[in-house]
Design a protein around this motif. Sequence first.
Motif, PDB file in Angstrom:
ATOM      1  N   TYR A  28       0.828  -1.217   0.000  1.00  0.00           N
ATOM      2  CA  TYR A  28       0.000   0.000   0.000  1.00  0.00           C
ATOM      3  C   TYR A  28       0.860   1.264   0.000  1.00  0.00           C
ATOM      4  N   HIS A  29       1.837   1.359   0.937  1.00  0.00           N
ATOM      5  CA  HIS A  29       2.593   2.597   1.100  1.00  0.00           C
ATOM      6  C   HIS A  29       3.744   2.726   0.120  1.00  0.00           C
ATOM      7  N   ASN A  46       2.015   1.481  -3.854  1.00  0.00           N
ATOM      8  CA  ASN A  46       0.835   2.265  -4.218  1.00  0.00           C
ATOM      9  C   ASN A  46      -0.290   1.403  -4.805  1.00  0.00           C
ATOM     10  N   GLU A  47      -0.447   0.217  -4.280  1.00  0.00           N
ATOM     11  CA  GLU A  47      -1.550  -0.637  -4.714  1.00  0.00           C
ATOM     12  C   GLU A  47      -2.807  -0.262  -3.928  1.00  0.00           C
ATOM     13  N   SER A  48      -3.954  -0.436  -4.557  1.00  0.00           N
ATOM     14  CA  SER A  48      -5.204  -0.095  -3.904  1.00  0.00           C
ATOM     15  C   SER A  48      -5.581  -1.184  -2.894  1.00  0.00           C
TER      16      SER A  48
END
Length: 502
Positions: free
Chosen positions: A11-12, A15-17
Amino acid sequence: METIAKVRIRYHRDNESISRIARKMNLSRVTVRKYVDYDEDVPKYSKRKPRPRPQLGAFEETLQQWLETDAHLPRKQKRTARRLFEGLQKAGYQGAYDSVQRWVRAWKTTVRPGLHKAFIPLSFRPGEAYQFDWSSETVILGGVTTAIKVAHFRLTYSRMSFVRAYPRETQEMVFAAHQAAFLVLGGVPERGIYDNPKTIVDVVLNRPIKGKERTFNHRFLALMNHYLIRPTACTVAAGWEKGQVENQVGNIREWFFTPILRFDNFDQLNAWLWERCQERAQAHAHPEQKERTIWDVFQEEKALLRPFQATFDGYVEDRVRVQSTCLISVDRNHYSVPAEWVGQWVRVRRYVDRILVLMESAVIATHPRYMGRNKTTTDILHYLNVLERKPGALRNGLPFQKLPRPITLVQEHLLTKAGGDKAFVEVLLAARDHGMEILETACAMALEQNIVTVTVILNLVHRLANPLPTPPQQTPEALHLKEEPTSDCNRYDTLREKRHVH
Protein backbone atom coordinates in the motif's frame (compact mmCIF):
# COMPACT_ATOMS: atom_id res chain seq x y z
CA MET A 1 3.29 -9.76 11.56
CA GLU A 2 4.64 -11.02 8.23
CA THR A 3 1.23 -10.52 6.59
CA ILE A 4 0.94 -6.99 8.05
CA ALA A 5 4.36 -6.09 6.63
CA LYS A 6 3.41 -7.33 3.16
CA VAL A 7 0.15 -5.33 3.19
CA ARG A 8 1.84 -2.12 4.32
CA ILE A 9 4.62 -2.46 1.71
CA ARG A 10 2.11 -3.00 -1.09
CA TYR A 11 0.00 0.00 0.00
CA HIS A 12 2.59 2.60 1.10
CA ARG A 13 5.50 1.71 -1.16
CA ASP A 14 3.97 0.09 -4.25
CA ASN A 15 0.83 2.26 -4.22
CA GLU A 16 -1.55 -0.64 -4.71
CA SER A 17 -5.20 -0.09 -3.90
CA ILE A 18 -6.94 -1.75 -0.98
CA SER A 19 -9.18 -3.74 -3.34
CA ARG A 20 -6.19 -5.03 -5.32
CA ILE A 21 -4.30 -6.04 -2.13
CA ALA A 22 -7.38 -7.79 -0.77
CA ARG A 23 -7.84 -9.70 -4.04
CA LYS A 24 -4.16 -10.70 -4.40
CA MET A 25 -3.65 -11.76 -0.77
CA ASN A 26 -7.09 -13.31 -0.30
CA LEU A 27 -7.98 -10.95 2.57
CA SER A 28 -11.06 -8.89 3.29
CA ARG A 29 -10.89 -5.15 2.63
CA VAL A 30 -11.70 -4.49 6.30
CA THR A 31 -8.63 -6.47 7.31
CA VAL A 32 -6.46 -4.69 4.73
CA ARG A 33 -7.57 -1.26 6.02
CA LYS A 34 -6.77 -2.34 9.59
CA TYR A 35 -3.30 -3.52 8.58
CA VAL A 36 -2.65 -0.32 6.58
CA ASP A 37 -3.35 1.83 9.64
CA TYR A 38 -1.48 -0.53 11.98
CA ASP A 39 1.42 1.17 13.82
CA GLU A 40 2.14 -1.10 16.83
CA ASP A 41 5.14 -3.42 17.32
CA VAL A 42 3.02 -6.28 18.64
CA PRO A 43 -0.51 -6.96 17.42
CA LYS A 44 -3.26 -6.60 19.95
CA TYR A 45 -6.32 -8.79 19.91
CA SER A 46 -9.55 -8.17 21.68
CA LYS A 47 -10.39 -10.85 24.21
CA ARG A 48 -13.44 -12.84 23.24
CA LYS A 49 -16.26 -12.47 25.64
CA PRO A 50 -17.20 -15.69 27.37
CA ARG A 51 -20.06 -17.42 25.65
CA PRO A 52 -23.15 -18.04 27.67
CA ARG A 53 -23.94 -21.64 28.56
CA PRO A 54 -27.72 -21.72 28.85
CA GLN A 55 -27.87 -25.54 28.92
CA LEU A 56 -24.64 -26.50 30.78
CA GLY A 57 -24.54 -23.60 33.25
CA ALA A 58 -26.91 -25.23 35.72
CA PHE A 59 -24.84 -28.43 35.72
CA GLU A 60 -21.33 -26.97 35.98
CA GLU A 61 -21.18 -27.45 39.75
CA THR A 62 -22.22 -31.12 39.43
CA LEU A 63 -19.71 -31.68 36.65
CA GLN A 64 -16.92 -30.12 38.71
CA GLN A 65 -17.72 -32.35 41.69
CA TRP A 66 -17.55 -35.42 39.50
CA LEU A 67 -14.20 -34.40 38.04
CA GLU A 68 -12.73 -33.66 41.48
CA THR A 69 -13.85 -37.09 42.69
CA ASP A 70 -12.41 -38.84 39.63
CA ALA A 71 -9.09 -37.05 40.11
CA HIS A 72 -8.36 -39.35 43.10
CA LEU A 73 -9.19 -42.57 41.24
CA PRO A 74 -6.85 -44.78 39.20
CA ARG A 75 -6.61 -43.81 35.57
CA LYS A 76 -8.60 -46.80 34.32
CA GLN A 77 -11.47 -45.93 36.67
CA LYS A 78 -11.82 -42.28 35.68
CA ARG A 79 -14.87 -41.36 33.65
CA THR A 80 -14.36 -40.01 30.15
CA ALA A 81 -16.15 -36.92 28.84
CA ARG A 82 -18.61 -39.23 27.11
CA ARG A 83 -19.50 -41.02 30.38
CA LEU A 84 -19.85 -37.67 32.16
CA PHE A 85 -22.14 -36.46 29.39
CA GLU A 86 -24.33 -39.55 29.78
CA GLY A 87 -24.48 -38.96 33.54
CA LEU A 88 -25.59 -35.36 33.02
CA GLN A 89 -28.29 -36.50 30.63
CA LYS A 90 -29.72 -38.71 33.34
CA ALA A 91 -29.67 -35.67 35.65
CA GLY A 92 -31.72 -33.64 33.14
CA TYR A 93 -29.10 -32.02 30.88
CA GLN A 94 -30.45 -31.47 27.35
CA GLY A 95 -27.45 -29.79 25.72
CA ALA A 96 -24.86 -31.13 23.28
CA TYR A 97 -21.92 -33.40 24.02
CA ASP A 98 -19.44 -30.88 22.54
CA SER A 99 -20.21 -28.38 25.29
CA VAL A 100 -19.41 -30.94 27.97
CA GLN A 101 -16.25 -32.03 26.16
CA ARG A 102 -14.93 -28.43 25.92
CA TRP A 103 -15.75 -27.72 29.57
CA VAL A 104 -13.94 -30.88 30.76
CA ARG A 105 -10.89 -30.07 28.62
CA ALA A 106 -10.74 -26.52 29.99
CA TRP A 107 -11.08 -27.75 33.59
CA LYS A 108 -8.24 -30.25 33.21
CA THR A 109 -5.88 -27.62 31.79
CA THR A 110 -6.58 -25.03 34.51
CA VAL A 111 -6.71 -27.18 37.65
CA ARG A 112 -3.16 -28.13 38.75
CA PRO A 113 -2.02 -28.37 35.11
CA GLY A 114 1.60 -29.42 35.81
CA LEU A 115 1.48 -31.11 39.20
CA HIS A 116 0.57 -34.54 37.82
CA LYS A 117 3.66 -34.38 35.59
CA ALA A 118 6.10 -33.91 38.47
CA PHE A 119 7.92 -36.90 39.95
CA ILE A 120 10.47 -37.59 42.68
CA PRO A 121 13.80 -39.11 41.57
CA LEU A 122 14.53 -42.54 43.07
CA SER A 123 17.85 -44.07 44.14
CA PHE A 124 18.69 -47.70 44.99
CA ARG A 125 21.58 -49.57 46.59
CA PRO A 126 23.30 -52.45 44.77
CA GLY A 127 21.31 -55.62 45.33
CA GLU A 128 18.47 -53.74 47.05
CA ALA A 129 15.53 -54.24 44.72
CA TYR A 130 14.11 -55.36 41.40
CA GLN A 131 10.97 -54.27 39.55
CA PHE A 132 8.53 -56.69 37.91
CA ASP A 133 5.83 -56.25 35.28
CA TRP A 134 4.04 -57.98 32.40
CA SER A 135 3.52 -56.98 28.79
CA SER A 136 1.48 -58.39 25.91
CA GLU A 137 3.27 -59.14 22.63
CA THR A 138 2.60 -60.98 19.38
CA VAL A 139 4.96 -63.54 17.83
CA ILE A 140 4.78 -66.40 15.33
CA LEU A 141 5.35 -69.76 17.04
CA GLY A 142 5.43 -72.86 14.89
CA GLY A 143 3.99 -70.89 11.98
CA VAL A 144 0.98 -69.64 13.99
CA THR A 145 0.50 -66.02 15.03
CA THR A 146 0.27 -66.15 18.82
CA ALA A 147 -0.48 -63.58 21.52
CA ILE A 148 1.95 -64.11 24.41
CA LYS A 149 2.74 -62.59 27.80
CA VAL A 150 6.25 -61.43 28.62
CA ALA A 151 7.53 -61.21 32.21
CA HIS A 152 9.91 -58.26 32.75
CA PHE A 153 12.52 -58.01 35.52
CA ARG A 154 14.76 -55.00 36.11
CA LEU A 155 17.52 -54.70 38.69
CA THR A 156 17.09 -51.14 39.94
CA TYR A 157 20.79 -50.40 40.58
CA SER A 158 22.50 -51.86 37.53
CA ARG A 159 19.46 -51.58 35.18
CA MET A 160 20.06 -55.18 34.07
CA SER A 161 17.01 -56.55 32.25
CA PHE A 162 15.60 -60.05 32.05
CA VAL A 163 12.54 -60.96 29.99
CA ARG A 164 10.85 -64.32 29.50
CA ALA A 165 7.80 -65.26 27.42
CA TYR A 166 4.87 -67.39 28.59
CA PRO A 167 1.50 -68.36 27.13
CA ARG A 168 -0.42 -66.54 29.88
CA GLU A 169 -0.15 -64.31 32.92
CA THR A 170 -1.28 -66.87 35.50
CA GLN A 171 0.21 -67.36 38.95
CA GLU A 172 2.22 -70.44 38.04
CA MET A 173 3.79 -68.36 35.25
CA VAL A 174 4.70 -65.74 37.86
CA PHE A 175 6.46 -68.40 39.93
CA ALA A 176 8.30 -69.86 36.94
CA ALA A 177 9.41 -66.37 35.80
CA HIS A 178 10.92 -65.60 39.22
CA GLN A 179 12.82 -68.87 39.33
CA ALA A 180 14.20 -68.35 35.83
CA ALA A 181 15.17 -64.74 36.61
CA PHE A 182 17.00 -65.52 39.86
CA LEU A 183 18.81 -68.41 38.17
CA VAL A 184 20.24 -66.40 35.27
CA LEU A 185 20.85 -63.22 37.31
CA GLY A 186 22.85 -65.26 39.78
CA GLY A 187 21.08 -64.35 43.02
CA VAL A 188 18.15 -62.70 44.80
CA PRO A 189 17.73 -59.00 45.70
CA GLU A 190 16.32 -57.92 49.05
CA ARG A 191 13.05 -56.44 47.79
CA GLY A 192 10.61 -56.82 44.90
CA ILE A 193 8.46 -53.97 43.56
CA TYR A 194 5.14 -54.97 41.94
CA ASP A 195 1.83 -53.74 40.60
CA ASN A 196 -1.41 -54.96 42.18
CA PRO A 197 -2.56 -57.86 39.94
CA LYS A 198 -4.76 -60.62 41.34
CA THR A 199 -1.91 -63.12 41.01
CA ILE A 200 0.05 -61.10 43.60
CA VAL A 201 -2.40 -58.99 45.63
CA ASP A 202 -5.76 -60.32 46.81
CA VAL A 203 -7.19 -57.11 48.31
CA VAL A 204 -6.25 -53.40 48.35
CA LEU A 205 -7.80 -51.79 51.44
CA ASN A 206 -8.40 -48.05 51.73
CA ARG A 207 -7.43 -46.76 55.18
CA PRO A 208 -8.05 -43.02 55.66
CA ILE A 209 -5.28 -42.76 58.25
CA LYS A 210 -2.84 -45.55 57.40
CA GLY A 211 -3.19 -45.26 53.64
CA LYS A 212 -3.59 -48.24 51.34
CA GLU A 213 -2.98 -51.65 52.90
CA ARG A 214 -2.61 -54.80 50.82
CA THR A 215 -3.39 -58.42 51.43
CA PHE A 216 -0.92 -60.44 49.37
CA ASN A 217 -1.90 -63.78 47.87
CA HIS A 218 -0.84 -66.59 50.21
CA ARG A 219 0.93 -68.58 47.47
CA PHE A 220 2.79 -65.48 46.35
CA LEU A 221 3.85 -64.90 49.96
CA ALA A 222 5.13 -68.49 50.01
CA LEU A 223 7.36 -67.58 47.05
CA MET A 224 8.59 -64.46 48.82
CA ASN A 225 9.24 -66.36 52.06
CA HIS A 226 11.13 -69.07 50.22
CA TYR A 227 13.57 -66.57 48.68
CA LEU A 228 13.47 -64.20 51.70
CA ILE A 229 12.23 -61.26 49.61
CA ARG A 230 10.27 -58.33 51.02
CA PRO A 231 7.45 -57.53 48.53
CA THR A 232 6.38 -53.95 47.90
CA ALA A 233 3.18 -53.13 46.02
CA CYS A 234 3.02 -49.80 44.20
CA THR A 235 0.34 -47.23 44.88
CA VAL A 236 -2.61 -47.86 42.59
CA ALA A 237 -2.18 -46.00 39.27
CA ALA A 238 1.31 -44.78 40.30
CA GLY A 239 3.47 -46.39 37.66
CA TRP A 240 6.32 -44.02 38.37
CA GLU A 241 7.10 -46.01 41.52
CA LYS A 242 8.43 -48.71 39.21
CA GLY A 243 9.21 -46.46 36.29
CA GLN A 244 12.31 -48.38 35.21
CA VAL A 245 10.42 -51.51 34.27
CA GLU A 246 7.51 -49.45 32.88
CA ASN A 247 9.94 -47.82 30.42
CA GLN A 248 11.58 -51.18 29.76
CA VAL A 249 8.26 -52.62 28.54
CA GLY A 250 8.07 -50.08 25.72
CA ASN A 251 11.77 -50.30 24.89
CA ILE A 252 11.82 -54.10 24.76
CA ARG A 253 8.80 -54.06 22.45
CA GLU A 254 10.67 -51.74 20.09
CA TRP A 255 14.06 -53.44 20.36
CA PHE A 256 13.08 -57.12 20.41
CA PHE A 257 9.53 -57.58 19.09
CA THR A 258 9.63 -55.27 16.08
CA PRO A 259 9.37 -56.69 13.45
CA ILE A 260 7.39 -59.72 14.57
CA LEU A 261 9.53 -62.64 15.73
CA ARG A 262 9.38 -66.19 14.36
CA PHE A 263 10.38 -69.24 16.41
CA ASP A 264 9.41 -72.89 16.64
CA ASN A 265 8.58 -72.86 20.38
CA PHE A 266 8.87 -70.94 23.62
CA ASP A 267 12.25 -72.47 24.53
CA GLN A 268 13.90 -71.07 21.40
CA LEU A 269 12.21 -67.69 21.90
CA ASN A 270 13.30 -67.39 25.55
CA ALA A 271 16.89 -68.41 24.78
CA TRP A 272 17.03 -65.70 22.11
CA LEU A 273 15.51 -63.06 24.43
CA TRP A 274 18.14 -63.68 27.13
CA GLU A 275 20.94 -63.44 24.55
CA ARG A 276 19.58 -60.09 23.39
CA CYS A 277 19.32 -58.83 26.98
CA GLN A 278 22.99 -59.60 27.51
CA GLU A 279 23.98 -57.99 24.20
CA ARG A 280 22.10 -54.78 25.04
CA ALA A 281 23.66 -54.64 28.52
CA GLN A 282 27.17 -55.06 27.11
CA ALA A 283 26.69 -52.46 24.37
CA HIS A 284 24.94 -49.62 26.28
CA ALA A 285 26.24 -47.25 28.91
CA HIS A 286 24.67 -47.09 32.35
CA PRO A 287 22.29 -44.07 32.52
CA GLU A 288 23.98 -42.69 35.65
CA GLN A 289 27.50 -44.17 35.54
CA LYS A 290 28.04 -43.25 31.92
CA GLU A 291 31.67 -44.34 31.83
CA ARG A 292 30.59 -47.94 32.48
CA THR A 293 28.26 -50.27 30.62
CA ILE A 294 25.15 -51.78 32.19
CA TRP A 295 26.90 -55.16 32.06
CA ASP A 296 29.86 -53.85 34.07
CA VAL A 297 27.60 -52.42 36.76
CA PHE A 298 25.60 -55.65 36.77
CA GLN A 299 28.74 -57.67 37.52
CA GLU A 300 29.30 -55.44 40.54
CA GLU A 301 25.70 -55.85 41.73
CA LYS A 302 25.66 -59.58 41.00
CA ALA A 303 28.34 -60.16 43.63
CA LEU A 304 26.05 -58.57 46.25
CA LEU A 305 22.93 -60.57 45.43
CA ARG A 306 21.93 -63.17 47.99
CA PRO A 307 22.66 -66.71 46.74
CA PHE A 308 20.03 -69.43 46.88
CA GLN A 309 20.11 -73.20 46.51
CA ALA A 310 16.68 -74.83 46.44
CA THR A 311 14.14 -73.65 43.88
CA PHE A 312 10.55 -72.89 44.81
CA ASP A 313 7.93 -75.52 43.99
CA GLY A 314 5.90 -73.14 41.86
CA TYR A 315 2.49 -74.72 41.50
CA VAL A 316 -1.10 -73.55 41.93
CA GLU A 317 -3.35 -76.12 43.58
CA ASP A 318 -7.07 -76.71 43.05
CA ARG A 319 -9.49 -79.31 44.40
CA VAL A 320 -11.63 -81.02 41.77
CA ARG A 321 -13.89 -84.06 41.52
CA VAL A 322 -13.24 -86.99 39.18
CA GLN A 323 -16.05 -87.45 36.65
CA SER A 324 -17.59 -90.81 35.72
CA THR A 325 -15.49 -90.74 32.53
CA CYS A 326 -12.32 -90.76 34.68
CA LEU A 327 -11.66 -87.14 33.70
CA ILE A 328 -11.02 -83.98 35.69
CA SER A 329 -11.51 -80.43 34.43
CA VAL A 330 -8.47 -78.15 34.73
CA ASP A 331 -8.24 -74.72 33.10
CA ARG A 332 -10.96 -75.56 30.51
CA ASN A 333 -9.26 -78.80 29.53
CA HIS A 334 -9.77 -82.42 30.65
CA TYR A 335 -7.19 -84.91 31.92
CA SER A 336 -7.64 -88.58 32.86
CA VAL A 337 -6.99 -90.22 36.23
CA PRO A 338 -7.10 -93.93 37.20
CA ALA A 339 -10.61 -95.36 37.16
CA GLU A 340 -10.59 -96.33 40.85
CA TRP A 341 -10.80 -92.65 41.82
CA VAL A 342 -14.08 -91.91 40.00
CA GLY A 343 -16.34 -89.74 42.18
CA GLN A 344 -13.51 -88.79 44.56
CA TRP A 345 -12.15 -85.31 45.25
CA VAL A 346 -8.50 -84.99 44.26
CA ARG A 347 -5.91 -82.24 44.42
CA VAL A 348 -4.57 -80.84 41.15
CA ARG A 349 -1.28 -78.95 40.94
CA ARG A 350 -0.85 -76.75 37.89
CA TYR A 351 2.68 -76.06 36.71
CA VAL A 352 3.74 -74.22 33.58
CA ASP A 353 4.52 -77.44 31.73
CA ARG A 354 2.62 -80.23 33.53
CA ILE A 355 -0.40 -81.27 35.58
CA LEU A 356 -0.03 -83.38 38.73
CA VAL A 357 -3.02 -85.14 40.31
CA LEU A 358 -2.71 -86.19 43.96
CA MET A 359 -4.79 -88.21 46.38
CA GLU A 360 -3.63 -87.25 49.85
CA SER A 361 0.15 -87.00 49.28
CA ALA A 362 0.46 -89.66 46.55
CA VAL A 363 0.70 -88.70 42.89
CA ILE A 364 -1.90 -90.73 40.97
CA ALA A 365 -1.59 -89.10 37.52
CA THR A 366 0.77 -86.84 35.57
CA HIS A 367 0.11 -85.14 32.22
CA PRO A 368 1.87 -82.57 30.01
CA ARG A 369 -0.07 -79.33 30.28
CA TYR A 370 -2.04 -78.02 27.32
CA MET A 371 -2.41 -74.23 27.07
CA GLY A 372 -5.32 -74.19 24.63
CA ARG A 373 -8.97 -74.86 25.30
CA ASN A 374 -11.37 -77.82 25.19
CA LYS A 375 -8.79 -80.58 24.75
CA THR A 376 -9.00 -84.00 26.41
CA THR A 377 -5.75 -85.77 27.35
CA THR A 378 -6.02 -89.43 28.36
CA ASP A 379 -3.71 -92.20 29.50
CA ILE A 380 -4.60 -95.74 28.36
CA LEU A 381 -3.40 -97.21 31.65
CA HIS A 382 -6.09 -95.27 33.52
CA TYR A 383 -8.85 -97.15 31.64
CA LEU A 384 -7.57 -100.73 31.55
CA ASN A 385 -9.54 -101.82 34.63
CA VAL A 386 -12.73 -100.51 33.03
CA LEU A 387 -11.84 -102.07 29.68
CA GLU A 388 -11.47 -105.47 31.32
CA ARG A 389 -15.14 -105.34 32.34
CA LYS A 390 -16.38 -103.46 29.25
CA PRO A 391 -14.42 -104.70 26.20
CA GLY A 392 -17.09 -103.33 23.87
CA ALA A 393 -15.68 -99.81 24.46
CA LEU A 394 -12.47 -100.80 22.69
CA ARG A 395 -13.49 -99.87 19.16
CA ASN A 396 -14.71 -96.30 19.85
CA GLY A 397 -13.17 -95.50 23.22
CA LEU A 398 -11.33 -92.15 23.11
CA PRO A 399 -8.25 -93.39 25.03
CA PHE A 400 -7.72 -96.15 22.44
CA GLN A 401 -7.96 -94.00 19.31
CA LYS A 402 -4.23 -93.21 19.04
CA LEU A 403 -2.29 -96.31 20.05
CA PRO A 404 1.36 -96.81 19.04
CA ARG A 405 1.71 -98.13 15.50
CA PRO A 406 2.83 -101.72 16.37
CA ILE A 407 -0.04 -102.12 18.84
CA THR A 408 -2.53 -100.78 16.26
CA LEU A 409 -1.31 -103.34 13.68
CA VAL A 410 -1.74 -106.12 16.23
CA GLN A 411 -5.27 -104.86 16.96
CA GLU A 412 -6.16 -104.87 13.25
CA HIS A 413 -4.85 -108.42 12.93
CA LEU A 414 -6.72 -109.77 15.97
CA LEU A 415 -10.02 -108.06 15.16
CA THR A 416 -10.24 -110.01 11.92
CA LYS A 417 -10.76 -113.19 13.95
CA ALA A 418 -13.62 -114.33 16.17
CA GLY A 419 -13.29 -113.06 19.72
CA GLY A 420 -10.71 -110.52 18.59
CA ASP A 421 -11.98 -107.84 21.00
CA LYS A 422 -11.36 -109.95 24.09
CA ALA A 423 -8.04 -111.20 22.71
CA PHE A 424 -6.80 -107.64 22.16
CA VAL A 425 -8.04 -106.57 25.59
CA GLU A 426 -5.92 -109.38 27.03
CA VAL A 427 -2.94 -107.98 25.15
CA LEU A 428 -3.55 -104.45 26.41
CA LEU A 429 -3.90 -105.64 30.01
CA ALA A 430 -0.26 -106.67 29.89
CA ALA A 431 0.63 -102.96 29.91
CA ARG A 432 -1.02 -102.64 33.33
CA ASP A 433 1.87 -104.50 34.96
CA HIS A 434 4.72 -103.93 32.52
CA GLY A 435 4.05 -100.58 30.82
CA MET A 436 3.22 -99.48 27.27
CA GLU A 437 6.83 -99.37 26.07
CA ILE A 438 7.42 -103.07 26.73
CA LEU A 439 4.07 -103.97 25.14
CA GLU A 440 4.90 -101.88 22.07
CA THR A 441 8.28 -103.63 21.71
CA ALA A 442 6.68 -107.07 22.11
CA CYS A 443 4.09 -106.29 19.43
CA ALA A 444 6.82 -105.12 17.06
CA MET A 445 8.77 -108.35 17.63
CA ALA A 446 5.65 -110.48 17.01
CA LEU A 447 5.00 -108.64 13.73
CA GLU A 448 8.60 -109.22 12.63
CA GLN A 449 8.23 -112.96 13.35
CA ASN A 450 4.84 -112.94 11.57
CA ILE A 451 3.30 -114.83 14.50
CA VAL A 452 0.64 -112.50 15.90
CA THR A 453 -1.13 -114.41 18.66
CA VAL A 454 -1.97 -113.52 22.23
CA THR A 455 0.23 -116.30 23.58
CA VAL A 456 3.29 -115.23 21.62
CA ILE A 457 2.87 -111.53 22.50
CA LEU A 458 2.39 -112.22 26.22
CA ASN A 459 5.43 -114.53 26.17
CA LEU A 460 7.52 -111.78 24.57
CA VAL A 461 6.25 -109.27 27.16
CA HIS A 462 7.33 -111.50 30.04
CA ARG A 463 10.72 -112.17 28.44
CA LEU A 464 11.31 -108.42 27.98
CA ALA A 465 10.13 -107.63 31.51
CA ASN A 466 12.18 -110.44 33.08
CA PRO A 467 15.34 -110.89 31.00
CA LEU A 468 17.69 -113.79 31.76
CA PRO A 469 20.77 -112.81 33.73
CA THR A 470 23.72 -112.17 31.45
CA PRO A 471 26.78 -114.36 31.97
CA PRO A 472 29.78 -112.72 33.59
CA GLN A 473 32.13 -111.03 31.18
CA GLN A 474 35.24 -112.44 32.91
CA THR A 475 35.81 -116.08 33.93
CA PRO A 476 36.48 -116.53 37.67
CA GLU A 477 40.01 -117.56 38.59
CA ALA A 478 38.87 -120.94 39.98
CA LEU A 479 37.52 -121.94 36.54
CA HIS A 480 40.71 -121.22 34.61
CA LEU A 481 42.36 -124.36 33.09
CA LYS A 482 45.68 -125.34 34.57
CA GLU A 483 46.73 -127.24 31.42
CA GLU A 484 45.48 -126.48 27.94
CA PRO A 485 44.06 -129.71 26.33
CA THR A 486 45.68 -130.90 23.15
CA SER A 487 43.84 -132.42 20.23
CA ASP A 488 44.46 -136.17 19.73
CA CYS A 489 42.53 -137.74 16.89
CA ASN A 490 44.04 -141.16 17.55
CA ARG A 491 42.24 -141.29 20.88
CA TYR A 492 38.95 -141.76 19.06
CA ASP A 493 40.31 -144.80 17.20
CA THR A 494 41.62 -146.23 20.47
CA LEU A 495 38.18 -146.02 22.04
CA ARG A 496 36.64 -147.78 19.03
CA GLU A 497 39.11 -150.62 19.25
CA LYS A 498 38.37 -151.18 22.92
CA ARG A 499 34.66 -151.40 22.21
CA HIS A 500 35.26 -153.87 19.37
CA VAL A 501 37.22 -156.19 21.66
CA HIS A 502 34.35 -156.44 24.11
